[in-house]
Scaffold this motif. Structure first.
Motif, mmCIF file in Angstrom:
data_model
loop_
_atom_site.group_PDB
_atom_site.id
_atom_site.type_symbol
_atom_site.label_atom_id
_atom_site.label_comp_id
_atom_site.label_asym_id
_atom_site.label_seq_id
_atom_site.Cartn_x
_atom_site.Cartn_y
_atom_site.Cartn_z
ATOM 1 N N ALA A 3 0.838 -1.204 0.000
ATOM 2 C CA ALA A 3 0.000 0.000 0.000
ATOM 3 C C ALA A 3 0.870 1.250 0.000
ATOM 4 O O ALA A 3 0.563 2.227 -0.688
ATOM 5 C CB ALA A 3 -0.936 -0.002 1.191
ATOM 6 N N LEU A 4 1.954 1.218 0.762
ATOM 7 C CA LEU A 4 2.869 2.370 0.782
ATOM 8 C C LEU A 4 3.415 2.640 -0.615
ATOM 9 O O LEU A 4 3.480 3.794 -1.044
ATOM 10 C CB LEU A 4 4.033 2.126 1.742
ATOM 11 C CG LEU A 4 3.754 2.346 3.208
ATOM 12 C CD1 LEU A 4 4.970 1.961 4.040
ATOM 13 C CD2 LEU A 4 3.364 3.771 3.484
ATOM 14 N N TRP A 33 -2.717 6.595 4.120
ATOM 15 C CA TRP A 33 -1.252 6.669 4.267
ATOM 16 C C TRP A 33 -0.867 6.310 5.699
ATOM 17 O O TRP A 33 0.048 5.518 5.926
ATOM 18 C CB TRP A 33 -0.796 8.073 3.899
ATOM 19 C CG TRP A 33 0.671 8.356 3.975
ATOM 20 C CD1 TRP A 33 1.291 9.192 4.844
ATOM 21 C CD2 TRP A 33 1.708 7.843 3.139
ATOM 22 N NE1 TRP A 33 2.636 9.228 4.605
ATOM 23 C CE2 TRP A 33 2.921 8.402 3.559
ATOM 24 C CE3 TRP A 33 1.719 6.950 2.080
ATOM 25 C CZ2 TRP A 33 4.137 8.098 2.965
ATOM 26 C CZ3 TRP A 33 2.943 6.653 1.480
ATOM 27 C CH2 TRP A 33 4.130 7.234 1.932
ATOM 28 N N SER A 36 -1.227 2.628 6.318
ATOM 29 C CA SER A 36 -0.125 1.903 5.683
ATOM 30 C C SER A 36 1.149 2.025 6.502
ATOM 31 O O SER A 36 1.873 1.042 6.697
ATOM 32 C CB SER A 36 0.107 2.432 4.267
ATOM 33 O OG SER A 36 -1.043 2.245 3.485
#
Length: 170
Positions: A3-4, A33, A36
């Protein structure tokens, strides 16, 4: 981590000055964010992302802040302050319940079982019949608290006798 990698290019393109038009997008992106970053154990950076999300209007970001502070960083005083501060605005049943859970657990950790009990009894009073899932959620978190053997375990165990959904027959 995946995801990052996906979010990083979007985060890099975020405007430095928020406009009303972009606030919802900014808040959600910063909240994702933060989640993550939390997932890869970069907690301080996650807190900063959640703070940006909260400032841009993402209500759940404050709950994420409370979670990181209380459950991960073991800072009940800071978690308690944030959970109390979020009560200044309108809260959905979900937000109200989770703020009460965080206040209760932080209060137990800090040696204030009376405050914890008050918060949890409020959840039962508000939602025991009309939104029983909220009470069930609070009960699950207190059961976890007890199972973990945290500081307020003895007091938390006594709450389990009454911390349960009800029916009209009750």
């Amino acid at each position: 981590a995946e995801a990052l990698a996906l979010l990083e290019p979007a985060i890099a393109k975020l405007p430095t000055v928020s406009t009303e038009k972009h606030d919802e997008q900014l808040s959600r992106l910063n909240n994702l964010w933060g989640l993550s970053l939390k997932g890869v154990k970069r907690y301080e950076e996650a807190l900063a992302a959640f703070e940006r999300a909260a400032k841009a209007g993402e209500d759940y970001a404050v709950l994420n802040i409370c979670d990181v502070l209380l459950e991960t960083m073991k800072e009940p005083k800071r978690a308690l302050e944030r959970a109390e501060a979020m009560r200044e605005g309108y809260l959905t049943p979900y937000e109200r319940t989770w703020s009460a859970i965080y206040i209760a657990m932080a209060s137990l950790d800090l040696g204030d079982p009376a405050r914890a009990e008050k918060e949890l009894r409020d959840v039962v009073e508000r939602y025991a019949i009309k939104d029983a899932k909220m009470v069930a959620t609070a009960r699950e978190k207190i059961e976890e608290y007890v199972k973990e053997g945290r500081a307020g375990k003895a007091a938390a165990e006594t709450y389990l006798a009454w911390l349960a959904p009800k029916s009209y027959a009750d």
